[in-house]
Design a protein around this motif. Structure first.
Motif, PDB file in Angstrom:
ATOM      1  N   MET A 141       0.833  -1.201   0.000  1.00  0.00           N
ATOM      2  CA  MET A 141       0.000   0.000   0.000  1.00  0.00           C
ATOM      3  C   MET A 141       0.875   1.261   0.000  1.00  0.00           C
ATOM      4  N   GLY A 142       1.995   1.184   0.732  1.00  0.00           N
ATOM      5  CA  GLY A 142       2.927   2.311   0.766  1.00  0.00           C
ATOM      6  C   GLY A 142       3.529   2.588  -0.605  1.00  0.00           C
ATOM      7  N   ILE A 143       3.832   1.532  -1.344  1.00  0.00           N
ATOM      8  CA  ILE A 143       4.373   1.697  -2.693  1.00  0.00           C
ATOM      9  C   ILE A 143       3.334   2.370  -3.592  1.00  0.00           C
ATOM     10  N   ALA A 144       2.070   1.941  -3.479  1.00  0.00           N
ATOM     11  CA  ALA A 144       1.007   2.579  -4.250  1.00  0.00           C
ATOM     12  C   ALA A 144       0.881   4.055  -3.886  1.00  0.00           C
ATOM     13  N   ASN A 145       0.993   4.351  -2.583  1.00  0.00           N
ATOM     14  CA  ASN A 145       0.878   5.721  -2.091  1.00  0.00           C
ATOM     15  C   ASN A 145       1.989   6.608  -2.637  1.00  0.00           C
ATOM     16  N   LYS A 146       3.226   6.126  -2.575  1.00  0.00           N
ATOM     17  CA  LYS A 146       4.368   6.953  -2.984  1.00  0.00           C
ATOM     18  C   LYS A 146       4.484   7.054  -4.499  1.00  0.00           C
ATOM     19  N   SER A 147       4.107   6.006  -5.225  1.00  0.00           N
ATOM     20  CA  SER A 147       4.134   6.102  -6.691  1.00  0.00           C
ATOM     21  C   SER A 147       3.134   7.138  -7.168  1.00  0.00           C
ATOM     22  N   ALA A 148       1.979   7.227  -6.480  1.00  0.00           N
ATOM     23  CA  ALA A 148       0.994   8.264  -6.801  1.00  0.00           C
ATOM     24  C   ALA A 148       1.556   9.646  -6.492  1.00  0.00           C
ATOM     25  N   GLY A 149       2.334   9.731  -5.379  1.00  0.00           N
ATOM     26  CA  GLY A 149       2.951  11.006  -5.028  1.00  0.00           C
ATOM     27  C   GLY A 149       3.913  11.484  -6.097  1.00  0.00           C
ATOM     28  N   ILE A 150       4.703  10.554  -6.629  1.00  0.00           N
ATOM     29  CA  ILE A 150       5.620  10.910  -7.715  1.00  0.00           C
ATOM     30  C   ILE A 150       4.834  11.415  -8.911  1.00  0.00           C
ATOM     31  N   LEU A 151       3.765  10.697  -9.249  1.00  0.00           N
ATOM     32  CA  LEU A 151       2.938  11.082 -10.392  1.00  0.00           C
ATOM     33  C   LEU A 151       2.301  12.456 -10.182  1.00  0.00           C
ATOM     34  N   SER A 152       1.832  12.711  -8.962  1.00  0.00           N
ATOM     35  CA  SER A 152       1.174  13.992  -8.698  1.00  0.00           C
ATOM     36  C   SER A 152       2.164  15.151  -8.810  1.00  0.00           C
ATOM     37  N   GLN A 153       3.405  14.938  -8.349  1.00  0.00           N
ATOM     38  CA  GLN A 153       4.383  16.016  -8.430  1.00  0.00           C
ATOM     39  C   GLN A 153       4.817  16.269  -9.866  1.00  0.00           C
ATOM     40  N   VAL A 154       4.852  15.204 -10.666  1.00  0.00           N
ATOM     41  CA  VAL A 154       5.191  15.383 -12.082  1.00  0.00           C
ATOM     42  C   VAL A 154       4.062  16.106 -12.806  1.00  0.00           C
ATOM     43  N   ILE A 155       2.822  15.641 -12.615  1.00  0.00           N
ATOM     44  CA  ILE A 155       1.690  16.203 -13.359  1.00  0.00           C
ATOM     45  C   ILE A 155       1.323  17.596 -12.849  1.00  0.00           C
ATOM     46  N   ILE A 156       1.040  17.715 -11.544  1.00  0.00           N
ATOM     47  CA  ILE A 156       0.626  19.003 -10.998  1.00  0.00           C
ATOM     48  C   ILE A 156       1.789  19.990 -11.033  1.00  0.00           C
ATOM     49  N   GLY A 157       3.007  19.492 -10.811  1.00  0.00           N
ATOM     50  CA  GLY A 157       4.180  20.357 -10.911  1.00  0.00           C
ATOM     51  C   GLY A 157       4.330  20.925 -12.305  1.00  0.00           C
ATOM     52  N   LYS A 158       4.076  20.094 -13.312  1.00  0.00           N
ATOM     53  CA  LYS A 158       4.145  20.554 -14.704  1.00  0.00           C
ATOM     54  C   LYS A 158       3.103  21.633 -14.961  1.00  0.00           C
ATOM     55  N   PHE A 258      18.344  26.735  -7.979  1.00  0.00           N
ATOM     56  CA  PHE A 258      17.826  25.911  -9.066  1.00  0.00           C
ATOM     57  C   PHE A 258      16.540  26.542  -9.613  1.00  0.00           C
ATOM     58  N   ALA A 259      16.325  26.413 -10.902  1.00  0.00           N
ATOM     59  CA  ALA A 259      15.107  26.939 -11.518  1.00  0.00           C
ATOM     60  C   ALA A 259      13.916  26.086 -11.089  1.00  0.00           C
ATOM     61  N   GLU A 260      12.725  26.703 -11.006  1.00  0.00           N
ATOM     62  CA  GLU A 260      11.525  25.964 -10.601  1.00  0.00           C
ATOM     63  C   GLU A 260      11.266  24.789 -11.534  1.00  0.00           C
ATOM     64  N   GLU A 261      11.563  24.957 -12.817  1.00  0.00           N
ATOM     65  CA  GLU A 261      11.351  23.893 -13.802  1.00  0.00           C
ATOM     66  C   GLU A 261      12.145  22.642 -13.431  1.00  0.00           C
ATOM     67  N   GLU A 262      13.345  22.836 -12.877  1.00  0.00           N
ATOM     68  CA  GLU A 262      14.175  21.710 -12.458  1.00  0.00           C
ATOM     69  C   GLU A 262      13.816  21.252 -11.049  1.00  0.00           C
ATOM     70  N   ALA A 263      13.600  22.212 -10.144  1.00  0.00           N
ATOM     71  CA  ALA A 263      13.359  21.881  -8.727  1.00  0.00           C
ATOM     72  C   ALA A 263      12.030  21.180  -8.510  1.00  0.00           C
ATOM     73  N   ARG A 264      11.059  21.372  -9.412  1.00  0.00           N
ATOM     74  CA  ARG A 264       9.739  20.772  -9.225  1.00  0.00           C
ATOM     75  C   ARG A 264       9.796  19.247  -9.177  1.00  0.00           C
ATOM     76  N   LEU A 265      10.864  18.655  -9.704  1.00  0.00           N
ATOM     77  CA  LEU A 265      10.988  17.196  -9.717  1.00  0.00           C
ATOM     78  C   LEU A 265      11.755  16.658  -8.514  1.00  0.00           C
ATOM     79  N   PHE A 266      12.319  17.554  -7.688  1.00  0.00           N
ATOM     80  CA  PHE A 266      13.137  17.084  -6.570  1.00  0.00           C
ATOM     81  C   PHE A 266      12.324  16.235  -5.591  1.00  0.00           C
ATOM     82  N   GLY A 267      11.049  16.582  -5.412  1.00  0.00           N
ATOM     83  CA  GLY A 267      10.201  15.815  -4.503  1.00  0.00           C
ATOM     84  C   GLY A 267      10.027  14.373  -4.947  1.00  0.00           C
ATOM     85  N   THR A 268      10.098  14.147  -6.247  1.00  0.00           N
ATOM     86  CA  THR A 268       9.948  12.777  -6.752  1.00  0.00           C
ATOM     87  C   THR A 268      11.154  11.920  -6.350  1.00  0.00           C
ATOM     88  N   TYR A 269      12.315  12.565  -6.151  1.00  0.00           N
ATOM     89  CA  TYR A 269      13.490  11.811  -5.709  1.00  0.00           C
ATOM     90  C   TYR A 269      13.279  11.276  -4.294  1.00  0.00           C
TER      91      TYR A 269
END
Length: 405
Positions: A141-158, A258-269
Motif C-alpha cells: 500500500m505504501g508503494i502505491a501511495n508513494k508512486s501516486a505522489g511521484i505522479l502527482s508532483q510530475v503532473i501538478i508540478g508541470k 535551481f530553476a523551478e522547472e528543475e526543482a519541481r521534480l526534486f520531490g519525486t526523488y
C-alpha cells in the motif's frame, strides 16, 4: 478471508484508495512553492499548507474513529472520499477570490477526509488476509501511495510550476482550477464505486485487534502504556521528518538557485527513495532483520544524511534530503506494531492516538519554516530534524520495551 483469491479484489480496491491518498497528500510540496510565489509568502507562511492539511489529523482522529465505528469500513471510505472532494472543490472559489486562507480551508477539509480514510483503510488492509502477511500488504500500500505522489508532483508540478510565470497573481492562481475540478470528479466517482462495490465486505470488530495482543485487565487507562505514549511521540517525530523531507525539498532547491522547472521534480526523488525503502523492507523484514533493528538503522541513517545535507552544497545537498525518503520508508510500519504491543482492548483508542501523531506533519514543517526565516537559511534549518531522529532511535532502543512508568 483465508482464501487468497477472496481478498485480492478488495485489496486492489484498497490499493486504489492508497494511490488516491498519495496523489492528494504529496502534491503539497508543489503547492507550497506555488503559493509562496503567487501570494509572495515567506517560508513560515508557505508551510501553513502542511499545517492546515495535517492538523486535521489531531483534531479529527478520535471523532473520525467514532464515525467509522458507526458507518463501517466501506461506508466510511466512501464518505471520506466525498469529504475530500468537497475540499478539492473549495480550491475553485479560492482561486477566483485569490484567497490564501480559503485555500487553507480547502486543505483542512481534504485532511478531514483523509483522516476518515486513514482510520478506515489502514486497519482494513491489516485484517484483509492472513495476519502474518499484514506487513507485506501495508508495504505494498505504501508503494502505491508513494508512486501516486511521484505522479502527482510530475503532473501538478508541470501544470503549476513549468513555463513562464505570469506577473498577474490571478492568472497564476487560475492554473489550479482545471486540475482540481478533475480531482473532484475522480474522488466523487471513486466514492460511488466504493459505495456500490460488493467486494469490500465488512469485518467484525474482533478481527481488528492485532494477533498476539494479550487481554488487558489490570490497567484502566490507555495512558498507562509507556510504549504507546512514547510511540505516539515517535510517530509525531517520524511524520515531521517525513513531511519536511518530502515537502520542503522543492523550496530548498529554489533557495539554492535551481530553476523551478528543475526543482519541481526534486520531490519525486524523495518519494522514489521511499519506494525503494518499502521494497527493501518487504524483502528483509522479518526474514533477515527485525522491525526494531530496521527502525534503529533508519533513525541513525536519517541523522547522518541530515547532517550531510547541512554540510554539503548544491545538488549534493538536495540529494541528501532525497535520501531521507529511503531512511524514513520503513519507520511507519515498524512503529505501529511496537507501539500497539500488549494494548488488547485499548487497541482502538490507541490507534486513534497514533493517528493524532500524524500532526507532526503539521507542526514540524512550520517550525522548520520559522527557523529558516529567522536565521535566513533554509539549509541550516534542517538541524531541527536531528533531535527528531534521536527520539525515534530512543524509541527503537528503549522506549518500546517500557511496560510501566
Amino acid at each position: 478471508m483465508d482464501n487468497k483469491k477472496s481478498y485480492l479484489g478488495p485489496l486492489f480496491m484498497i490499493g486504489v484508495i492508497f494511490f488516491v491518498m498519495g496523489f492528494i497528500t504529496w502534491v503539497n510540496g508543489t503547492l507550497i512553492t506555488f503559493f509562496k510565489k503567487a501570494f509572495s509568502l515567506d517560508n513560515t507562511s508557505s508551510y501553513l499548507v502542511t499545517f492546515a492539511f495535517f492538523i486535521s489529523y489531531t483534531i479529527m482522529a478520535i471523532p473520525c474513529s467514532y464515525v467509522v465505528k458507526k458507518t463501517g469500513f466501506k461506508n466510511g471510505m466512501s464518505l471520506a472520499l466525498l469529504v475530500m472532494a468537497a475540499g478539492t472543490l473549495i480550491f475553485i472559489p479560492a482561486a477566483e477570490m485569490a484567497s490564501y486562507p480559503v485555500f487553507l480551508v480547502g486543505l483542512f477539509t481534504i485532511g478531514i477526509g483523509l483522516t476518515v480514510l486513514q482510520t478506515s483503510s489502514n486497519p482494513y488492509a491489516t485484517i484483509l488476509g492472513p495476519r502474518e502477511s499484514a506487513a507485506q500488504r501495508i508495504s505494498i500500500m505504501g508503494i502505491a501511495n508513494k508512486s501516486a505522489g511521484i505522479l502527482s508532483q510530475v503532473i501538478i508540478g508541470k501544470l503549476l510550476l513549468s513555463g513562464a510565470s505570469s506577473t498577474d497573481p490571478q492568472e497564476e492562481l487560475d492554473k489550479v482550477v482545471v486540475p482540481y475540478l478533475v480531482l473532484t470528479a475522480i474522488l466523487v466517482g471513486l466514492a460511488i464505486l466504493i459505495r456500490m462495490s460488493k467486494g469490500l465486505v465488512e469485518v467484525s470488530e474482533e478481527e481488528e485487534a492485532p494477533v498476539g495482543s494479550a487481554p488487558v485487565v489490570e490497567k484502566t487507562s490507555v495512558f498507562q502504556f509507556p510504549n504507546l505514549v512514547l510511540g505516539v511521540i515517535a510517530l509525531f517525530c517520524y511524520v515531521g521528518v517525513e513531511v519536511i523531507a518530502g515537502d520542503t525539498i522543492i523550496n530548498y532547491g529554489v533557495s539554492l538557485g535551481f530553476a523551478e522547472e528543475e526543482a519541481r521534480l526534486f520531490g519525486t526523488y524523495t518519494l522514489g527513495g521511499m519506494m525503494f525503502g518499502y521494497v527493501l523492507g518487504i524483502v528483509l523484514i522479518p526474514k533477515y532483520v527485525s522491525q526494531q533493528a530496521y527502525l534503529m538503522f533508519s533513525a541513525v541513517l536519517g541523522m547522518v544524511v541530515t547532517i550531510a545535507a547541512i554540510f554539503t552544497t548544491g545538488f549534493a545537498s538536495v540529494l541528501c534530503i532525497a535520501i531521507l525518503g529511503f531512511a524514513n520508508a520503513v519507520i511507519w510500519p515498524a512503529l505501529w506494531p511496537l507501539a500497539l504491543s500488549g494494548l488488547g482492548k485499548f487497541t482502538k483508542i490507541a490507534s486513534a492516538l497514533l493517528v493524532m501523531g500524524i500532526s507532526g506533519g503539521a507542526v514540524m514543517p512550520l517550525v522548520y519554516g520559522g527557523i529558516a526565516d529567522s536565521i535566513k537559511s533554509t539549509q541550516q534549518a534542517y538541524w531541527i530534524m536531528v533531535p527528531l531522529y534521536i527520539f525515534i532511535l530512543y524509541f527503537g532502543l528503549v522506549g518500546h520495551k517500557k511496560k510501566s512508568w
